[in-house]
Scaffold this active site. Sequence first.
Site, PDB file in Angstrom:
ATOM      1  N   HIS A   1       0.842  -1.206   0.000  1.00 34.64           N
ATOM      2  CA  HIS A   1       0.000   0.000   0.000  1.00 34.64           C
ATOM      3  C   HIS A   1       0.875   1.254   0.000  1.00 34.64           C
ATOM      4  O   HIS A   1       0.588   2.229  -0.702  1.00 34.64           O
ATOM      5  CB  HIS A   1      -0.874   0.064   1.263  1.00 34.64           C
ATOM      6  CG  HIS A   1      -1.877  -1.035   1.406  1.00 34.64           C
ATOM      7  ND1 HIS A   1      -2.003  -1.789   2.556  1.00 34.64           N
ATOM      8  CD2 HIS A   1      -2.838  -1.481   0.568  1.00 34.64           C
ATOM      9  CE1 HIS A   1      -2.984  -2.652   2.409  1.00 34.64           C
ATOM     10  NE2 HIS A   1      -3.509  -2.495   1.218  1.00 34.64           N
TER      11      HIS A   1
ATOM     12  N   LYS B   1     -18.563  -5.846   7.511  1.00 31.96           N
ATOM     13  CA  LYS B   1     -17.294  -6.569   7.410  1.00 31.96           C
ATOM     14  C   LYS B   1     -16.587  -6.629   8.760  1.00 31.96           C
ATOM     15  O   LYS B   1     -16.616  -5.642   9.510  1.00 31.96           O
ATOM     16  CB  LYS B   1     -16.415  -5.847   6.374  1.00 31.96           C
ATOM     17  CG  LYS B   1     -15.413  -6.756   5.710  1.00 31.96           C
ATOM     18  CD  LYS B   1     -14.748  -6.086   4.536  1.00 31.96           C
ATOM     19  CE  LYS B   1     -13.352  -6.671   4.360  1.00 31.96           C
ATOM     20  NZ  LYS B   1     -12.593  -6.006   3.305  1.00 31.96           N
TER      21      LYS B   1
ATOM     22  N   ARG C   1      -1.540  -6.153  -8.059  1.00 31.34           N
ATOM     23  CA  ARG C   1      -0.392  -7.005  -7.793  1.00 31.34           C
ATOM     24  C   ARG C   1      -0.221  -8.016  -8.905  1.00 31.34           C
ATOM     25  O   ARG C   1       0.831  -8.154  -9.506  1.00 31.34           O
ATOM     26  CB  ARG C   1      -0.566  -7.739  -6.459  1.00 31.34           C
ATOM     27  CG  ARG C   1      -0.420  -6.828  -5.273  1.00 31.34           C
ATOM     28  CD  ARG C   1      -1.011  -7.455  -4.047  1.00 31.34           C
ATOM     29  NE  ARG C   1      -2.419  -7.693  -4.244  1.00 31.34           N
ATOM     30  CZ  ARG C   1      -3.276  -7.987  -3.289  1.00 31.34           C
ATOM     31  NH1 ARG C   1      -2.859  -8.144  -2.059  1.00 31.34           N
ATOM     32  NH2 ARG C   1      -4.551  -8.174  -3.546  1.00 31.34           N
TER      33      ARG C   1
ATOM     34  N   SER D   1      -3.046  -7.857   2.998  1.00 27.08           N
ATOM     35  CA  SER D   1      -3.319  -7.731   4.430  1.00 27.08           C
ATOM     36  C   SER D   1      -3.785  -9.064   4.998  1.00 27.08           C
ATOM     37  O   SER D   1      -3.402  -9.446   6.107  1.00 27.08           O
ATOM     38  CB  SER D   1      -4.395  -6.671   4.678  1.00 27.08           C
ATOM     39  OG  SER D   1      -3.936  -5.414   4.255  1.00 27.08           O
TER      40      SER D   1
HETATM   41  O1  PNS Z   1      -8.607  -2.879   0.375  1.00 26.83           O
HETATM   42  P1  PNS Z   1      -9.796  -3.467  -0.305  1.00 26.83           P
HETATM   43  O2  PNS Z   1     -10.633  -4.268   0.677  1.00 26.83           O
HETATM   44  O3  PNS Z   1      -9.424  -4.273  -1.528  1.00 26.83           O
HETATM   45  O4  PNS Z   1     -10.686  -2.226  -0.811  1.00 26.83           O
HETATM   46  C1  PNS Z   1     -11.923  -2.429  -1.445  1.00 26.83           C
HETATM   47  C2  PNS Z   1     -12.633  -1.067  -1.602  1.00 26.83           C
HETATM   48  C3  PNS Z   1     -12.733  -0.360  -0.280  1.00 26.83           C
HETATM   49  C4  PNS Z   1     -11.876  -0.216  -2.574  1.00 26.83           C
HETATM   50  C5  PNS Z   1     -14.040  -1.363  -2.186  1.00 26.83           C
HETATM   51  O5  PNS Z   1     -14.657  -2.331  -1.406  1.00 26.83           O
HETATM   52  C6  PNS Z   1     -14.894  -0.120  -2.213  1.00 26.83           C
HETATM   53  O6  PNS Z   1     -14.684   0.768  -3.005  1.00 26.83           O
HETATM   54  N1  PNS Z   1     -15.877  -0.084  -1.306  1.00 26.83           N
HETATM   55  C7  PNS Z   1     -16.768   1.047  -1.184  1.00 26.83           C
HETATM   56  C8  PNS Z   1     -18.162   0.679  -1.691  1.00 26.83           C
HETATM   57  C9  PNS Z   1     -18.268   0.931  -3.164  1.00 26.83           C
HETATM   58  O7  PNS Z   1     -17.940   1.972  -3.686  1.00 26.83           O
HETATM   59  N2  PNS Z   1     -18.755  -0.086  -3.885  1.00 26.83           N
HETATM   60  C10 PNS Z   1     -18.959   0.015  -5.305  1.00 26.83           C
HETATM   61  C11 PNS Z   1     -17.659  -0.219  -6.049  1.00 26.83           C
HETATM   62  S1  PNS Z   1     -17.942  -1.552  -7.053  1.00 26.83           S
END
Ligand code: PNS
Length: 168
Positions: free
Chosen positions: A17, A41, A90, A128
């Site tokens: 990150h 979550k 990645r 993570s």
């Molecule tokens: O670190 P992560 O868990 O891979 O991050 C995922 C994240 C936070 C980027 C994704 O879950 C997100 O954008 N969540 C917010 C909800 C949202 O916008 N959903 C629609 C996108 S498809």
Amino acid sequence: MTAAVYPGSFDPIHRGHLDVIERAREIFDRVVVGVLENPAKAYLFSAEERVELVRRSLPPGSDVRVRRFSGLAVGLAADEGATVIVRGLRQISDLDQEFQMALMNRRLAPRVHTVFLTTAFANVYLSSSLLKEVFALGGAIDEMVTPSVAAALRARRSASVAPVATTG
Ligand code: PNS
């Protein structure tokens, strides 16, 4: 002046990150890291703790802002006046889900662009969830995270050691 948001769970933040944050800052004038608070979550660290760990992991003097957010990533972008959502890639296996998210975000907010940054080779297998698993099983994680995160993980582990029940 182009502002970018970098949304994620950051549970906890690791060196992959940090690599993405550093390079995003080289490209964009303003970078805001958005730490997602999703009540559905289960996280190891609370949103406040994850925000704090990101802040403490950034280099001294960094002008990258860190905040929590809930709801949509495009909502975070709108809130911050950002036209870019940064995500780290990645491996090719990340692409399937990332592509879906990027297209959905594009549908929701056509003027917000998703920019993927590749991670350094050293971080290709770093996530993570893997690092938490390795740590839980006693593996060395110090090279994968900053000292603040390593200390937080250790503190979390000692706090979760339940007192041994004695009988008789
Ligand atoms: O670190 P992560 O868990 O891979 O991050 C995922 C994240 C936070 C980027 C994704 O879950 C997100 O954008 N969540 C917010 C909800 C949202 O916008 N959903 C629609 C996108 S498809």
